[in-house]
Design an enzyme around this catalytic site. Structure first.
Site, PDB file in Angstrom:
ATOM      1  CB  SER A 163      -0.950   0.013   1.201  1.00 20.74           C
ATOM      2  OG  SER A 163      -1.746  -1.141   1.220  1.00 20.74           O
ATOM      3  CG  HIS A 187      -2.035   3.196   3.570  1.00 24.16           C
ATOM      4  ND1 HIS A 187      -3.369   2.944   3.854  1.00 24.16           N
ATOM      5  CD2 HIS A 187      -1.489   1.993   3.267  1.00 24.16           C
ATOM      6  CE1 HIS A 187      -3.611   1.645   3.709  1.00 24.16           C
ATOM      7  NE2 HIS A 187      -2.479   1.057   3.362  1.00 24.16           N
TER       8      HIS A 187
END
Length: 207
Positions: free
Chosen positions: A111, A162
């Site tokens: 991610s 992230h």
């Protein structure tokens, strides 16, 4: 589809499926603060090719598949790879910064690298539409969801990565194309908002 993108997706799939079927392999290469601080720095890299389950893998690879062509088309293959690897590194470094004293913290997922490519794609092509919504809306919602995930801590997904990945993709892309600041000012400011929110929350001890 570019060969470098095919290779990244293939490696993620091969490593992830190995992890799905071999828990010892998964545990050996996942992001684990205690192990990393004991000297297993390789986990900072390998964890970004493991995933929690097929849904997690599919979402990351589909998102990468949708956004990567915009980056490759505008910047070329080498800058794309630099953004991907740089965002991966930023993501796991930020994760280590936030969780360095939580020796039991574990996480996996591409991610961080993927959101770096998402941010790069949106900066380069502000009118992108992904998953039936404007790209910048998707990017912001993705990071706001990550704040929730960081606070909830109910899964093994690297939510903190992230943000590091977003910072990496944001900074590297603008460093390569400084004119974006004047040409796409609104998008540049808008994408900075969730990053600023994260650091305000961290400063206030809300994470």
């Amino acid at each position: 589809m570019d060969i470098s993108l095919i290779a990244i997706i293939a490696i993620n799939c091969l490593v992830s499926f190995k992890g799905f079927n071999d828990k010892l392999f998964f545990r050996k290469y996942e992001f684990h603060v205690g192990s990393i601080r004991a000297g297993e720095q390789i986990r900072m890299f390998t964890s970004a090719f493991l995933h929690v389950d097929i849904a997690h893998l599919a979402f990351n690879m589909l998102t990468l598949y949708l956004f990567a062509p915009y980056v490759i088309m505008n910047l070329g293959i080498l800058p794309f790879l630099i953004i991907y690897i740089g965002s991966l590194a930023f993501g796991n470094l930020l994760t280590m910064f936030f969780h360095k004293n939580d020796y039991n913290y574990r996480a996996v997922g591409a991610s961080g690298a993927v959101i770096g490519i998402v941010y790069a794609g949106i900066l380069l092509e502000p009118r992108i539409e992904i998953y039936f919504m404007p790209g910048y809306v998707f990017g912001i919602l993705y990071l706001l969801y990550s704040i929730y995930g960081m606070r909830n801590k109910s899964d093994n997904i690297g939510h903190t990565a992230h943000f590091g990945g977003a910072i990496g993709g944001y900074a590297i892309t603008i460093s390569q194309v400084p004119s974006l600041v004047t040409e796409n000012t609104f998008t540049v400011i808008l994408l900075a908002v969730p990053i600023i929110i994260l650091f305000i929350m961290a400063k206030l001890g809300k994470l």
